[in-house]
Design an enzyme around this catalytic site. Structure first.
Site, PDB file in Angstrom:
ATOM      1  N   GLU A 212       5.519   1.707   4.430  1.00  0.00           N
ATOM      2  CA  GLU A 212       6.409   0.996   3.514  1.00  0.00           C
ATOM      3  C   GLU A 212       7.603   0.289   4.148  1.00  0.00           C
ATOM      4  O   GLU A 212       8.754   0.527   3.776  1.00  0.00           O
ATOM      5  CB  GLU A 212       6.888   1.947   2.414  1.00  0.00           C
ATOM      6  CG  GLU A 212       5.748   2.432   1.553  1.00  0.00           C
ATOM      7  CD  GLU A 212       6.197   3.348   0.425  1.00  0.00           C
ATOM      8  OE1 GLU A 212       7.386   3.717   0.365  1.00  0.00           O
ATOM      9  OE2 GLU A 212       5.347   3.695  -0.413  1.00  0.00           O
ATOM     10  N   GLU A 358      -1.321   4.404  -0.687  1.00  0.00           N
ATOM     11  CA  GLU A 358      -0.678   5.273  -1.674  1.00  0.00           C
ATOM     12  C   GLU A 358      -0.878   4.686  -3.059  1.00  0.00           C
ATOM     13  O   GLU A 358      -0.635   3.496  -3.286  1.00  0.00           O
ATOM     14  CB  GLU A 358       0.822   5.428  -1.389  1.00  0.00           C
ATOM     15  CG  GLU A 358       1.145   6.203  -0.131  1.00  0.00           C
ATOM     16  CD  GLU A 358       2.642   6.428   0.045  1.00  0.00           C
ATOM     17  OE1 GLU A 358       3.376   6.326  -0.962  1.00  0.00           O
ATOM     18  OE2 GLU A 358       3.065   6.706   1.181  1.00  0.00           O
TER      19      GLU A 358
END
Length: 660
Positions: A212, A358
């Protein structure tokens, strides 16, 4: 919008105290895998390394595989070991994952941990030895190696994910891959060390270079994506790390996640976050979920380009209230407005495979959350997208886990409704990515090995549908056209059609996916020539050839799509200011694809800000157009946008709405 997740890795620190041991020599690399008797065909590849072919991941024999797994965090945090060993048994949890069809585990780690291990520094985690007597005397690196042996025993494969620079429960909140004493060069060296240590161990099949990367324009630091070699250019960092890893092990997959914001056409990284008229200069998405830049600046791994996998993340409204959740949405609108422009285009264009690193969340607490979960589950199943569900851990603050708080009991509802339908299964059995070991172990009755999967001609459906007929256009306006076509045929059955559109010499892109043989193509411009083609997809993911092309030229002028009505109301007022809302209703008999509302400020009134719409003001006249997520409004349905202003907030006399 940035996502401010509430410390996903909130640890039960009181249950697992960790102390740094006296530096010791790191344990030796694990021995080569023990030879196991082949489950079926002795001609199967001896090793389990993977590579890519277009948008597919295949084994060394070219057999297509499907990575379907979960995340298990803890090694990335201050504890430096899997969470849950205070209550559950390491081998039991590992075996249960495999028995339940999970064939891949994404393991978050930190660069700091890798550098400690590289320097010979380990910790003695205070695990519950009553629950894990076999771990007595092991440091955290030895526990990790022991766990890899368990993965080998039960047919599991591993993705390593550098979740943060520092070993920190909230380390993922920091936007880039370097921090404090962890420099970009040390980030690369950490990856090189762990690659070299396990280069002969095909249990670890992929490296997710950094979790991320994110950050908004104007923030420092923040991750960007462009063609530079700047320190904060994530594309270059992932490319550099990937090449350095592949120089050591050219057979491991390299996963590059997205970022958060990307400049709109005509803008660049020096543009302010918004224009003076409050319209944004950047596209925003989830942290790690914005891969728009890969179209303009693809990651280049050189001679090992067939090891590249792009890996976006996506979440629901219980994690963050993204704009596209604030109005009506469904799988089709999420695909068109969020998933396709941010990352699905890479799969649909056969550029590279996708692994959604995710996704997940709580089930049964919010209707919109459940709708999102099931929509993404269905997209994953339809396209056979690789994925690792977030997460196994029940101590993930904003998502919960597949295990309940005792680390022994499974959330059967979440597992059965959300995860199990998108686990790799063949003839009712779960499929391992290991050629020799069944998923669940060689005595398992619920799993098979990869060799068994492809033995004896037991192929999945590999027959593509026939090409659809040439589309024909009707009800053509300046802004839309209805396309219809003759159906494809398939040996099993067609599940969907993808509509592609091109303008001039630009390449065609997918603009819509439907289950039937018609599609209303919107968002067109007047006096413009478009080329449309259609292709069919079946349940196995086979895609047909393109249909013959249809050319459609839109007329100039208005859309004739029907109308819309705008209703103005003040919802709150205070001394010198007010808050209001305008409802936009589709008054026609067909869906509208966009709308624009205009009005002139009454004397003494001015608009300060707008949400759920894009405002421009000229000479006291306001024009608000829809955002990408709320332009489509079904017949007789409504949407709305809000605003604040100065003055009394008197209703305008010339409020109007135009739809297309």
């Amino acid at each position: 919008m940035s996502v401010k997740r509430t410390v996903r890795g909130v640890a039960l620190a009181a249950c697992v105290a960790v102390g740094l041991s006296t530096p010791a020599t790191a344990t030796a690399a694990p021995p080569p895998r023990a030879a196991l008797p082949p489950a079926a065909d002795s001609a199967a590849p001896a090793a389990d390394w993977l590579h890519t072919e277009g948008n597919k991941i295949v084994d060394e024999a070219g057999n297509q595989v499907w990575l379907t797994g979960v995340n298990w965090f803890g090694f990335n945090a201050t504890e430096r070991v899997f969470h849950g060993l205070w209550g559950g048994n390491l081998e039991t949890i590992t075996r249960q994952m495999a028995e339940r069809g999970i064939n891949t585990v994404r393991v978050p780690i930190s660069t700091q941990l890798l550098l400690e291990w590289k320097a010979g520094q380990t910790v003695m985690p205070n695990v519950n030895l009553a629950a894990n007597p076999e771990l007595a005397g092991m440091n955290n690196l030895q526990i990790f190696d022991h766990w890899l042996d368990l993965c080998e025993k039960y047919g599991l494969k591993v993705v390593l994910d550098v979740h943060s620079a520092e070993a920190d429960n909230a380390g993922h909140v920091y936007p880039v891959w370097y921090k404090g004493t962890v420099t970009p060069e040390q980030f690369y060296q950490g990856w090189e060390w762990v690659t070299a240590r396990y280069k002969d161990n095909d249990t670890i099949v992929a490296m997710d270079i950094k979790n991320e990367p994110h950050g908004q324009p104007g923030e420092s630091p923040r991750a960007k994506w462009d063609g530079s070699t700047d320190a904060d250019n994530w594309k270059n960092a992932c490319q550099t790390a990937g090449r350095r890893i592949l120089a050591i092990n050219p057979k491991v997959l390299i996963m590059c996640e997205g970022i958060e914001a990307y400049p709109r056409p005509g803008k660049n990284w020096d543009s302010p976050k918004t224009n003076p008229d409050l319209s944004p200069n950047y596209y925003n998405n989830w942290w790690g979920g914005n891969l728009r830049g890969a179209k303009d600046f693809p990651v280049d791994l050189g001679a090992n380009q067939d090891q590249l996998v792009y890996s976006p993340h996506d979440y629901g409204p219980l994690v963050y209230e993204q704009p596209w959740f604030q109005g009506a949405f469904d799988k089709a609108s999420l695909t068109d407005d969020v998933w396709r422009p941010n990352w699905l285009y890479l799969h649909e264009g056969n550029t590279a495979p996708l692994l959604i690193g995710e996704w997940g969340g709580r089930l049964g607490q919010d209707a919109r959350q459940d709708k999102w979960l099931k929509a993404l589950r269905d997209l994953i199943g339809e396209y056979k997208l690789h994925h690792t569900f977030w997460c196994l851990n029940p101590n993930s603050g904003d998502t919960g886990g597949l295990l309940l708080d005792d680390w022994k009991t499974w959330d059967e509802t979440k597992y059965n409704q959300i995860l199990k339908p998108v686990l790799w299964q063949h003839n009712g059995k779960f499929v391992s990515l290991d050629h020799q070991v069944r998923l669940g172990g060689n005595t398992a009755t619920t799993g098979i090995s990869l060799t068994e999967r492809y033995a004896g001609g037991s192929e999945d459906d590999t027959v593509a549908p026939t090409a659809p007929g040439r589309p024909t256009a009707s009800a053509v306006t300046a802004n839309a056209a209805t396309l219809t076509w003759a159906a494809s045929t398939d040996n099993v059955g067609v599940t969907s059609y993808e509509v592609l559109r091109a303008v001039g010499t630009a390449p065609a892109t997918v603009v819509g996916t439907v289950s039937g043989t018609s599609y209303r193509a919107g968002n067109l411009s007047g006096d413009t020539t478009y080329t449309f083609t259609v292709r069919a997809r079946d349940a196995a993911g086979n895609v047909s050839a393109l249909s013959p092309a249809a050319t459609v030229t839109t007329p100039a002028g208005g859309s004739g799509e029907g109308g819309c009505a705008a209703t103005y109301q003040v919802t709150n007022a205070w001394q010198g200011g007010f808050q209001g809302e305008i409802q936009v209703k589709n008054t026609g008999t067909a869906q509208i694809n966009s709308w624009t509302v205009t009005w002139t400020n009454p004397t003494g009134t001015a608009i300060s800000s707008v949400w759920n719409g894009r405002l421009s003001t000229t000479g006291g006249k306001n024009t608000v157009s829809n955002e990408p997520y709320n332009g489509k409004v079904a017949a007789q349905a409504s949407t709305s946008f809000g605003f604040t202003g100065t003055g009394a907030g008197s209703a305008p006399s010339d409020l109007s709405c135009v739809a297309s």
